[in-house]
Write a protein that holds these residues in place. Sequence first.
Motif, PDB file in Angstrom:
ATOM      1  N   GLY A  21       0.828  -1.199   0.000  1.00  0.00           N
ATOM      2  CA  GLY A  21       0.000   0.000   0.000  1.00  0.00           C
ATOM      3  C   GLY A  21       0.858   1.243   0.000  1.00  0.00           C
ATOM      4  O   GLY A  21       0.593   2.208  -0.709  1.00  0.00           O
ATOM      5  N   ALA A  22       1.922   1.226   0.798  1.00  0.00           N
ATOM      6  CA  ALA A  22       2.799   2.390   0.851  1.00  0.00           C
ATOM      7  C   ALA A  22       3.464   2.617  -0.496  1.00  0.00           C
ATOM      8  O   ALA A  22       3.628   3.745  -0.951  1.00  0.00           O
ATOM      9  CB  ALA A  22       3.847   2.197   1.939  1.00  0.00           C
ATOM     10  N   PRO A  27       5.234   9.034  -4.479  1.00  0.00           N
ATOM     11  CA  PRO A  27       5.119  10.086  -5.489  1.00  0.00           C
ATOM     12  C   PRO A  27       4.924   9.487  -6.876  1.00  0.00           C
ATOM     13  O   PRO A  27       5.543   8.498  -7.241  1.00  0.00           O
ATOM     14  CB  PRO A  27       6.454  10.814  -5.366  1.00  0.00           C
ATOM     15  CG  PRO A  27       6.835  10.643  -3.932  1.00  0.00           C
ATOM     16  CD  PRO A  27       6.367   9.256  -3.562  1.00  0.00           C
ATOM     17  N   GLY A  28       4.061  10.114  -7.638  1.00  0.00           N
ATOM     18  CA  GLY A  28       3.614   9.554  -8.914  1.00  0.00           C
ATOM     19  C   GLY A  28       2.107   9.480  -8.910  1.00  0.00           C
ATOM     20  O   GLY A  28       1.464   9.542  -9.954  1.00  0.00           O
ATOM     21  N   PHE A  29       1.523   9.340  -7.695  1.00  0.00           N
ATOM     22  CA  PHE A  29       0.066   9.429  -7.555  1.00  0.00           C
ATOM     23  C   PHE A  29      -0.292  10.895  -7.357  1.00  0.00           C
ATOM     24  O   PHE A  29       0.310  11.579  -6.529  1.00  0.00           O
ATOM     25  CB  PHE A  29      -0.416   8.628  -6.351  1.00  0.00           C
ATOM     26  CG  PHE A  29      -1.910   8.779  -6.096  1.00  0.00           C
ATOM     27  CD1 PHE A  29      -2.813   7.942  -6.714  1.00  0.00           C
ATOM     28  CD2 PHE A  29      -2.388   9.777  -5.246  1.00  0.00           C
ATOM     29  CE1 PHE A  29      -4.181   8.099  -6.489  1.00  0.00           C
ATOM     30  CE2 PHE A  29      -3.745   9.941  -5.025  1.00  0.00           C
ATOM     31  CZ  PHE A  29      -4.643   9.087  -5.647  1.00  0.00           C
ATOM     32  N   PRO A  30      -1.244  11.388  -8.132  1.00  0.00           N
ATOM     33  CA  PRO A  30      -2.031  10.704  -9.161  1.00  0.00           C
ATOM     34  C   PRO A  30      -1.388  10.831 -10.540  1.00  0.00           C
ATOM     35  O   PRO A  30      -0.716  11.815 -10.835  1.00  0.00           O
ATOM     36  CB  PRO A  30      -3.353  11.450  -9.111  1.00  0.00           C
ATOM     37  CG  PRO A  30      -2.976  12.847  -8.713  1.00  0.00           C
ATOM     38  CD  PRO A  30      -1.805  12.715  -7.785  1.00  0.00           C
ATOM     39  N   PRO A 261      -5.453   2.161  -0.648  1.00  0.00           N
ATOM     40  CA  PRO A 261      -4.346   2.351   0.300  1.00  0.00           C
ATOM     41  C   PRO A 261      -4.572   3.534   1.234  1.00  0.00           C
ATOM     42  O   PRO A 261      -5.060   4.598   0.817  1.00  0.00           O
ATOM     43  CB  PRO A 261      -3.138   2.580  -0.609  1.00  0.00           C
ATOM     44  CG  PRO A 261      -3.495   1.881  -1.883  1.00  0.00           C
ATOM     45  CD  PRO A 261      -4.972   2.065  -2.044  1.00  0.00           C
ATOM     46  N   ALA A 262      -4.210   3.353   2.489  1.00  0.00           N
ATOM     47  CA  ALA A 262      -4.425   4.394   3.489  1.00  0.00           C
ATOM     48  C   ALA A 262      -3.722   5.686   3.115  1.00  0.00           C
ATOM     49  O   ALA A 262      -4.251   6.787   3.349  1.00  0.00           O
ATOM     50  CB  ALA A 262      -3.943   3.901   4.857  1.00  0.00           C
ATOM     51  N   ALA A 263      -2.526   5.582   2.538  1.00  0.00           N
ATOM     52  CA  ALA A 263      -1.789   6.794   2.175  1.00  0.00           C
ATOM     53  C   ALA A 263      -2.513   7.579   1.082  1.00  0.00           C
ATOM     54  O   ALA A 263      -2.475   8.815   1.063  1.00  0.00           O
ATOM     55  CB  ALA A 263      -0.380   6.434   1.712  1.00  0.00           C
ATOM     56  N   VAL A 264      -3.185   6.871   0.173  1.00  0.00           N
ATOM     57  CA  VAL A 264      -3.964   7.541  -0.874  1.00  0.00           C
ATOM     58  C   VAL A 264      -5.173   8.236  -0.254  1.00  0.00           C
ATOM     59  O   VAL A 264      -5.495   9.384  -0.583  1.00  0.00           O
ATOM     60  CB  VAL A 264      -4.404   6.526  -1.951  1.00  0.00           C
ATOM     61  CG1 VAL A 264      -5.430   7.146  -2.890  1.00  0.00           C
ATOM     62  CG2 VAL A 264      -3.199   6.032  -2.734  1.00  0.00           C
TER      63      VAL A 264
END
Length: 324
Positions: A21-22, A27-30, A261-264
């Motif tokens: 998930g991490a 970086p790269g999202f989105p 993912p929680a980070a998202v």
Amino acid sequence: MIGRRQAARGLAAAGLLGTAGAARAQPGFPERPFRWIVGYPPGGASDVFARLIAAQMGPRLGQNIVVENRPGGGAVLASEMAARAPADGYTWMHVDNGILTYNPALYSRLPYNPDTDFAGVGFIGRFPLYLVVRPDGPADFAAYLAGARSRPPTYGTPAVASPHHLAMELVKRRTGLSATHVPFRGGPAAMQDLLAGSVDSVVIDTASGLPFIRDGRVRALCVLSEARSPEAPAVPTLVELGHAGTVAYGWQGMSVPAGTPAAVIERLSRDMIAAIQSPEVTGRMRSLGIEYRPWSPAEFTAFVAAENALWRPLIRELGIRLDG
């Protein structure tokens, strides 16, 4: 897809997806545009606020946000579409009382489970609800309640099982009021019939009702909030009138498919809060009397759980079903 999602949830619960998930949230999202699914027609409150907030979130995320209107069936079809989308943060669902709280009690079978198929991202706002009458109607709620003992009034709402309808059913239980429900196709239609004398009262939300209250075209007997609204400070709450626990709102939020993912989710939450707190959105909400809290995903989830505990038992007690 359902099997993969269930497996992913199991791994996440066991703490085995933390690294993956991490990695997906690095970086790269989105990397591509987002879809914001709204289960109601263009021009309604949900559509308006989705587009207003999307206009502020897009630049912050560096991607376009496409609002897709998928009306019909109490937003069930739209909810199913969002629930089955990939859990990657690129598909958002505009949620509300009906989608997350009411529908499991209103339908014997749903193609989605709001308790397990969605993860909360953020809160958009609470829409205070007012009980209004014509200017020549009862002077206050006490008079309305007293008059109901000899002649139960009619009350209009935008629809069966709307927040407005269920709020009035709560009022009836907490105050001993006897009143007859008259559902309409939307709040404006209910207000037109109120002014024409066809119904005695209407439960209306702040976005639709404030213009009528401010102009004196209707008298607001009470607001079903914890505290008076700054936009209608003369209107008392039912709580202060001695009817404890008589609190109800319409509300909206945004969710994503479970397993995102929680980070998202945290990134989307952060940008959503910033967007809603922008002068453009804040000014529009304040003018309509909409209440906002910058809740985290966990706080929004806790709010929904509390709503479920109150409203699902009431709906089942009332015996309201939307699928026969």
